[in-house]
Enzyme design. Structure first.
Site, short mmCIF file in Angstrom:
data_model
loop_
_atom_site.label_atom_id
_atom_site.label_comp_id
_atom_site.label_asym_id
_atom_site.label_seq_id
_atom_site.Cartn_x
_atom_site.Cartn_y
_atom_site.Cartn_z
N LYS A 32 -10.56 2.88 -1.23
CA LYS A 32 -9.44 1.91 -1.31
C LYS A 32 -8.19 2.47 -0.64
CE LYS A 32 -6.89 1.53 -5.26
NZ LYS A 32 -5.42 1.61 -5.15
N ASN A 33 -7.80 3.66 -1.08
CA ASN A 33 -6.50 4.16 -0.63
C ASN A 33 -6.51 4.58 0.84
OD1 ASN A 33 -5.41 3.51 -3.06
ND2 ASN A 33 -5.55 5.57 -3.94
N CYS A 127 0.34 -0.30 -9.83
CA CYS A 127 0.18 0.04 -11.25
C CYS A 127 1.50 0.56 -11.82
CB CYS A 127 -0.90 1.12 -11.42
SG CYS A 127 -2.54 0.55 -10.98
N ARG A 132 8.47 4.67 -9.93
CA ARG A 132 7.75 4.95 -8.67
C ARG A 132 8.72 4.79 -7.51
NH1 ARG A 132 1.67 2.55 -8.65
NH2 ARG A 132 1.52 4.08 -6.98
N ASP A 323 -5.76 10.11 -10.33
CA ASP A 323 -6.48 8.84 -10.44
C ASP A 323 -7.81 8.98 -11.19
OD1 ASP A 323 -4.36 7.69 -9.17
OD2 ASP A 323 -5.35 7.52 -7.21
N ARG A 415 -9.25 -4.54 -8.72
CA ARG A 415 -8.36 -4.15 -7.61
C ARG A 415 -8.96 -2.99 -6.84
NH1 ARG A 415 -2.38 -3.08 -9.36
NH2 ARG A 415 -2.45 -2.62 -7.16
C1 EPZ Z 1 -0.83 7.08 -4.13
O1 EPZ Z 1 0.32 6.49 -4.70
C2 EPZ Z 1 -2.01 6.29 -4.64
N1 EPZ Z 1 -1.87 4.91 -4.21
C3 EPZ Z 1 -2.10 6.39 -6.15
O2 EPZ Z 1 -3.33 5.79 -6.54
C4 EPZ Z 1 -2.14 7.85 -6.59
O3 EPZ Z 1 -2.05 7.94 -8.00
C5 EPZ Z 1 -1.00 8.64 -5.96
O4 EPZ Z 1 -0.96 8.45 -4.52
C6 EPZ Z 1 -1.10 10.13 -6.23
O5 EPZ Z 1 -2.31 10.63 -5.74
C7 EPZ Z 1 -2.21 4.55 -2.97
O6 EPZ Z 1 -2.68 5.35 -2.18
C8 EPZ Z 1 -2.05 3.12 -2.63
P1 EPZ Z 1 2.87 9.47 -4.38
P2 EPZ Z 1 1.76 6.84 -4.13
O7 EPZ Z 1 3.92 9.02 -3.45
O8 EPZ Z 1 1.65 7.12 -2.68
C9 EPZ Z 1 6.91 10.87 -6.56
C10 EPZ Z 1 -4.75 4.27 -7.65
O9 EPZ Z 1 -5.10 4.23 -8.86
N2 EPZ Z 1 7.63 10.22 -5.45
O10 EPZ Z 1 1.90 10.51 -3.93
O11 EPZ Z 1 2.69 5.79 -4.58
C11 EPZ Z 1 6.24 9.85 -7.47
O12 EPZ Z 1 7.12 9.33 -8.42
C12 EPZ Z 1 -3.31 4.55 -7.29
O13 EPZ Z 1 -5.54 4.07 -6.72
C13 EPZ Z 1 9.01 10.32 -5.38
O14 EPZ Z 1 9.65 10.95 -6.23
O15 EPZ Z 1 2.06 8.20 -4.91
C14 EPZ Z 1 5.11 10.68 -8.07
O16 EPZ Z 1 5.58 11.41 -9.16
C15 EPZ Z 1 -2.42 4.55 -8.48
N3 EPZ Z 1 9.66 9.71 -4.33
C16 EPZ Z 1 4.74 11.65 -6.95
O17 EPZ Z 1 5.85 11.64 -6.04
C17 EPZ Z 1 8.98 9.02 -3.37
O18 EPZ Z 1 9.63 8.50 -2.44
C18 EPZ Z 1 3.49 11.31 -6.16
O19 EPZ Z 1 3.55 9.95 -5.72
C19 EPZ Z 1 7.59 8.93 -3.44
C20 EPZ Z 1 6.92 9.53 -4.50
#
Ligand code: EPZ
Length: 445
Positions: A32-33, A127, A132, A323, A415
């Site tokens: 998916k991702n 989610c 986020r 995840d 999803r």
């Molecule tokens: C991706 O989300 C995935 N989604 C998520 O999977 C997954 O949990 C996550 O990466 C971590 O592996 C997709 O790929 C669509 P991040 P993403 O930016 O990119 C902080 C699923 O179940 N952060 O890696 O949104 C954030 O708050 C989904 O398939 C900032 O602070 O996650 C978090 O603590 C759910 N500022 C950490 O970084 C930012 O600008 C990691 O988030 C961006 C992120």
């Protein structure tokens, strides 16, 4: 959307009659991702391309609808293969309700900035597990010369970016972020000059998006390490067929489902190295994990084998995937003794614990840590899928529980899990989808 089965607004539940060990073989679908990132990347290409192994799940269908709303042409060849022609794109704006249905819609910021020098995109959905933010995405765009990239520039939930021209830059990500890494990589492909992403995420889907873009003519080096270097190119010629990698999280979920039911399942079409964090933990717990070239068999030597407690900490790849955290907590419930789960990525990803408790789990969760006390088994209950992976975890618990469980808001599970009913039925599960009209509290086990 024409296909009613992808109407994620319409509530339905999964009815699961559990207690049967799962046995047999199951195939994993495309990631998916990875697919979400690749589809966004396809919006930047200067010609058509064909994507194979695209998962047939609702998040992907929402993403395709979004692409079509930009004017892109998306033709289905079969349910897993699509021909995408972005040359018909006629707007840089995506501000409708579809954008807030999925998280990955934010990739259109990087893709449209790269393609059009402008992007006007509503804040994404996805989610809900705490804050986020997208500050890192915006910081990267700002350093590349985009205006409108300050948090205070967001106007009624719409991010209006403009960069004429977009220039390569050195970008340090304060936190390892999958989304910010992909978004920066997308924009940088078409920026003038060189971009360096330092402290980049290394997830398999980062590598997949980079491989796709390189196949289309981009110049990206170092994806899969913590420094990615991109030299911008004026044109991404395209005309290439690309196959999406298998879904690491779907594979891990079925590994847990096999183990928690005391079954014997071989999961095919996965990349065993992607599964290493989970495989290692499951081995520590006493499960047998047999790796083939593109498969993993999960079983127990004897039903009476002891299951040992352990401690798990989620972190960015190659750490333990967040995840798979809820599904793994379900597995830890089966251990004899106390285990610990430390959620190191998301602020609030234990919301499902109260639902799992209704099924007999004995868990104390506080902030980012959960202590899991082993139980003799789950009991059937009616529980709500609070989010995608939480829903998958509840499915695993219900498969192990004796009696009939109902997982409500099951559209959240769809999803991210392709044809979950068919796949689980194929390995002996008793699961069916029930509509709200058919489902009532009288059905409760
Ligand atoms: C991706 O989300 C995935 N989604 C998520 O999977 C997954 O949990 C996550 O990466 C971590 O592996 C997709 O790929 C669509 P991040 P993403 O930016 O990119 C902080 C699923 O179940 N952060 O890696 O949104 C954030 O708050 C989904 O398939 C900032 O602070 O996650 C978090 O603590 C759910 N500022 C950490 O970084 C930012 O600008 C990691 O988030 C961006 C992120």
């Amino acid at each position: 959307m024409t296909d009613q089965k992808f109407n994620i607004e319409k509530p339905y539940a999964y009815e699961i009659k559990g207690g049967t060990p799962l046995r047999g073989d199951i195939d994993i679908s495309g990631s998916k991702n990875a697919a979400l990132g690749v589809i966004a990347a396809a919006m930047m290409v200067d010609g058509p391309c064909t994507l194979e192994n695209v998962p047939d799940i609702s998040d992907i269908h929402v993403m395709f609808e979004l692409c079509k709303s930009l004017g892109a042409t998306v033709d289905m060849i079969d349910i897993h293969t699509y021909r995408i022609d972005p040359t018909t794109i006629n707007t840089y704006k995506a501000s409708g309700a579809l954008v807030s249905k999925i998280r990955a819609s934010y990739y259109l910021m990087g893709a449209l900035l790269g393609r059009c020098g402008k992007a006007s995109i509503r804040l994404p959905g996805g989610c809900n597990f705490g804050d986020r933010p997208i500050d890192l995405h915006l910081k990267a765009f700002r350093l590349m010369g985009a205006t409108g990239a300050k948090m205070t520039d967001i106007d009624s939930g719409i991010v209006n970016l403009k960069a004429e021209p977009l220039c390569g830059a050195k970008i340090y990500l304060d936190i390892v972020s999958v989304g910010a890494t992909i978004n920066t990589m997308l924009a940088a492909c078409k920026a003038q000059g060189k971009t360096e992403i330092i402290n980049a995420a290394k997830e398999p889907h980062i590598v997949d998006v980079a491989n796709f873009l390189n196949s289309m003519g981009a110049r990206i080096k170092g994806a899969g390490t913590d420094t990615i270097k991109i030299t911008g190119v004026p044109v991404l010629p395209g005309n290439f067929t690309y196959s999406i990698i298998p879904d690491q999280i779907e594979a891990g979920t079925y590994m847990v489902a096999a183990a928690v039911t005391g079954g014997d399942v071989t999961i095919h079409n996965l990349i065993p190295t992607h599964m290493e964090p989970l495989s290692a933990k499951m081995r520590e717990m006493g499960y047998q994990i047999e790796e083939g070239d593109d498969s993993i068999r999960v079983y127990k030597n004897s039903p009476d084998d002891e299951i040992y407690p352990t401690s798990v900490k989620t972190s960015p790849y190659p750490g333990f995937p967040t995840d798979l955290q809820p599904q793994t907590v379900v597995l830890l419930c089966m251990a004899q003794g106390q285990s610990r789960m430390h959620e190191n990525v998301w602020q609030n990803r234990f919301q499902y614990v109260s639902e799992l408790t209704k099924m007999g789990a004995n868990i104390n969760a506080f902030e980012r840590v959960a202590w899991i006390n082993g139980i003799s088994g789950f009991r059937a209950a009616t529980v709500e899928a609070t989010d995608l992976r939480a829903g998958a975890a509840l499915v695993c618990a219900a498969l192990a529980a004796t009696g009939t469980s109902y997982i409500t808001r099951a559209m959240r599970i769809d999803r991210g899990y392709e044809h979950i009913v068919k796949k689980l039925t194929g390995i002996g599960a008793n699961i069916r989808r029930v509509n709200v009209e058919e489902f009532s509290e009288d059905n409760e086990a």
